[in-house]
Scaffold this active site. Structure first.
Site, short mmCIF file in Angstrom:
data_model
loop_
_atom_site.label_atom_id
_atom_site.label_comp_id
_atom_site.label_asym_id
_atom_site.label_seq_id
_atom_site.Cartn_x
_atom_site.Cartn_y
_atom_site.Cartn_z
N ASP A 212 0.82 5.13 -2.53
CA ASP A 212 0.87 3.86 -3.24
C ASP A 212 2.16 3.15 -2.80
O ASP A 212 3.10 3.78 -2.31
CB ASP A 212 0.88 4.11 -4.74
CG ASP A 212 1.04 2.84 -5.55
OD1 ASP A 212 0.30 1.88 -5.27
OD2 ASP A 212 1.91 2.81 -6.43
N ASP B 121 -2.93 4.29 -10.72
CA ASP B 121 -3.16 5.26 -9.65
C ASP B 121 -3.90 6.51 -10.15
O ASP B 121 -4.28 7.35 -9.34
CB ASP B 121 -1.82 5.71 -9.04
CG ASP B 121 -1.04 4.56 -8.45
OD1 ASP B 121 -1.66 3.71 -7.78
OD2 ASP B 121 0.18 4.49 -8.67
N ASP C 78 2.57 6.31 -8.84
CA ASP C 78 3.45 6.45 -10.00
C ASP C 78 2.94 5.71 -11.23
O ASP C 78 3.58 5.76 -12.28
CB ASP C 78 4.86 5.93 -9.67
CG ASP C 78 4.93 4.41 -9.74
OD1 ASP C 78 3.98 3.75 -9.25
OD2 ASP C 78 5.92 3.88 -10.27
#
Length: 694
Positions: free
Chosen positions: A335, A530, A526
């Site tokens: 990410d 996600d 995080d």
């Protein structure tokens, strides 16, 4: 737990919005592990007790330890399931029948340790799903038949008009029909920079309304909104992984019935050909010989050692399945926001207009932003000299554009290009936007002072971490909800060629599934957005102790610090631990295969079998401890210290002065020099993640 791997249990239902998110008990409060401790204490005490007291202690240890798995074994047996627990139960009974009470107690104790720890890990994982649902407010204000009323979030109906005040969370998905504001969409996109919301904008459950009251037409019920779908995706992914990655499932099916049939054949055929007493005793010795206590310890001991060493190095690994999964990964999906970047927007450049200096530009901007809690405001305040700062007066927000107010008794404005004409700074504005920055212009007394560029900076160690992953033969992909221009800039800086941009959480999970077709995949993120991708991946990795609780719980591994270099370290560490798993399994399996025929033919008696069992356990434990070495978890040199926290000006807050800064203009063209970026189709209606999703 012992037999769950050998049959099909009914999957635990996904949490609903009505369920409380009660925290799982601390490890010492788990009843099964309390029983394990009591069993171990009794077994140890029996070694120092005389005569019949020693026997009583061994039997007590056996009963306490067996209580953690025998009831479940019997329930599974009634449902037609055969598992390792059944074999351990019969082996313990056989040892008791042969008068080896200590061996029976040891078998029960060792097996119950692994079962208790596994049960605790599963309970914590399931609890993590409920953290997602806590983000939806319990009640919401709706207008029905022209009357405003407060209803439970679960009672919202499609078509209701939802009224959301500044600072409130949105209770479910919908479309803005009236009002303008800035939405904190980090719950859905992970992006720290808010997005504009105006009529026609699609918004999602859990987003926080920053400025301006909104009227939203509900498009999904509480049970079918975006967060509920995230929970469902995470739950399904965890259920798929929960059984397929357990060691017992791979070996218990053939081992348990095979040993039972073999022992029965030895007793039956031997009784026909010779003394029944001798052959029945041999069959019981075979059961003890086939008891997979060393086999059962092969992974747990190494897991404890490997995860303990990793945790001391700032890597939280949730059990053997996670170690095995991370040790096999061939592709890592990263990410952007909070993983490759700091998730702390900072001023990267100030371009003064001719005849103006940098300090003047920042001073006027800081005066307008003085009372804002917005991340961009924090970045501007951190870059400005706030010691002599006098907050602006009559500061108000111009929805979708910027701020106006009075500074030093003259009109001042701060806003995006278009709200304020860039004039001679037009080329500089385009250059900064092409670099992935949010650009705001500052005007004072109708004169353009300059441009300020704010960007969420890439972590200084990101490129090094990506290189280390590639050196280990691992491919790297970046997945982000952010706009393609910013994604290209960050990807190029990190050395990542494969960049996928403008993704919703469902898109990330889908891409992870596609990547898995080419090999095991690890996903690093995080944010709550996600969580589906983290759970879908073979190994989900949550970045940073300050990441969302839901992301940490949905993940298999959590990097508790902010150093991304721990990611390739964790891969190397788990690869080494996985090699030790394999060695232990081969060693304990080989001993098991050798003992059974020797016990069946009478070459080895019970005392020898017990001694070999104990030796095997010592060898397995000794080798497993090697997984605790920190050879692959080196101490890294300290990173550049994070930028200083934003200065805060403690002044009385007035309602008209609480404003948020401006979001980036997402319409600027992607520079031709940027790395290739694949973008998902935008959400219908230009959803709240357009142009800024993490």
């Amino acid at each position: 737990m012992a037999d769950a791997c050998c049959g099909t249990d009914t999957p635990a239902p996904a949490p609903s919005a009505a369920e409380p998110a009660a925290s799982p008990a601390a490890i010492w409060q788990v009843p099964e592990l309390q029983a394990v401790a009591a069993s171990g204490f009794l077994l140890l005490a029996s070694l120092f007790l005389p005569g019949s007291w020693s026997t009583a202690g061994e039997l007590a240890a056996l009963l306490v330890g067996a209580a953690t798995f025998v009831p479940g074994t019997l329930r599974g047996l009634l449902k037609g399931r055969l598992g390792v627990g059944l074999l351990m139960t019969i082996a313990a009974i056989g040892a008791v029948a042969l008068g080896e009470y200590g061996e029976a107690a040891a078998l029960a104790f060792l097996f119950s340790v692994a079962e208790g720890l596994e049960g605790y890990a599963v309970a914590r994982t399931r609890h993590g799903l409920r953290a997602l649902l806590d983000l939806v407010p319990a009640t919401a204000t709706v207008r029905r038949a022209g009357i405003e009323t407060e209803v439970a979030a679960a009672a919202l109906r499609v078509g209701d008009v939802l009224l959301v005040k500044p600072g409130e969370r949105i209770a479910t998905d919908g479309v803005v029909t009236a009002g303008r504001g800035a939405l904190d969409t980090s719950v859905v996109t992970g992006e720290s920079v808010p997005s504009e919301a105006d009529p026609g904008t699609e918004v999602f459950a859990g987003c926080v309304n920053g400025t301006g009251a909104l009227e939203i037409t509900v498009t999904a019920t509480a049970g079918d909104n975006s967060l509920a779908r995230l929970v469902h995706i995470v739950h399904e992914a965890q259920e798929r992984k929960g059984t397929s990655q357990r060691l017992a499932q791979k070996f218990a099916r053939p081992l348990v019935p095979g040993v039972l049939v073999l022992a029965a054949l030895i007793a039956a055929l031997g009784s026909l050909l010779g003394d029944p007493g001798v052959w029945i005793e041999r069959s019981l010795v075979v059961l003890v010989a086939a008891a997979p206590c060393a086999f059962a310890l092969s992974v747990p001991v190494a897991v404890v050692a490997a995860t303990g060493a990793a945790s001391r190095a700032g890597v939280l690994v949730k059990g053997g399945a996670a170690v095995e999964a991370l040790g096999k990964v061939e592709v890592v999906a990263l990410d952007k926001t909070g993983t490759l970047t700091r998730n702390e927007p900072a001023v990267i450049d100030v371009v003064p207009a001719p005849g103006t200096d940098r300090a003047r530009v920042l001073a006027v901007a800081a005066a307008l932003e003085a009372r804002s809690e917005h991340p961009l405001a924090a970045a501007i305040l951190a870059a400005a000299d706030t010691e002599a700062l006098v907050p602006g007066e009559d500061v108000t927000a111009v929805p979708g554009n910027g701020l106006t107010g009075t500074v030093d008794e003259a009109e001042a404005r701060l806003g995006k290009p278009g709200f304020i004409a860039p004039g001679p700074l037009a080329n500089d504005v385009l250059r900064l936007q092409d670099a992935g920055a949010t650009v705001v212009l500052v005007e004072h007394d109708h004169v353009l002072l300059g441009a300020i560029a704010v960007r969420d900076e890439i972590r200084p160690e990101a490129a090094e971490a990506v290189r280390a992953l590639r050196d280990r033969g691992i491919g790297v992909v970046m997945l982000t909800g952010d706009n393609a221009r910013t994604a290209a800039a960050i990807g190029a800086a990190a050395g990542i060629d494969d960049v996928r941009a403008e993704l919703l959480p469902e898109d990330k999970a889908r891409i992870v599934t596609e990547l898995r077709a080419h090999g095991p995949v690890a996903m690093v993120g995080d944010g709550i957005n996600d969580a589906p991708a983290l759970a879908t991946a073979d190994a989900g990795i949550a970045m940073g102790a300050m990441g969302s609780d839901a992301a940490v719980e949905a993940a298999d591994i959590a990097l508790m610090g902010e150093d991304l270099r721990r990611l390739p370290d964790a891969v190397a560490h788990t690869r080494a631990a996985r090699r030790i798993f394999t060695q232990n399994l081969l060693m304990s399996g080989g001993i098991l295969v050798a003992l059974v025929p020797l016990a069946a033919t009478g070459v080895l008696g019970l005392a020898t079998v017990v001694a070999v069992h104990e030796l095997a356990e010592v060898l397995v434990i000794g080798n497993g401890i090697r997984a605790g070495r920190k050879k692959h978890l080196p101490h890294h040199a300290a990173l550049r210290t994070a930028r200083k926290a934003a200065a805060r000006v403690h002044v009385p807050v007035r309602p008209t002065a609480d404003v948020l800064a401006v979001v980036p203009d997402s319409r600027a063209p992607l520079p031709l020099s940027a790395a290739p970026v694949r973008a998902a189709a935008p959400a219908t209606g230009g959803g709240c993640c357009e142009g800024c999703g993490g």
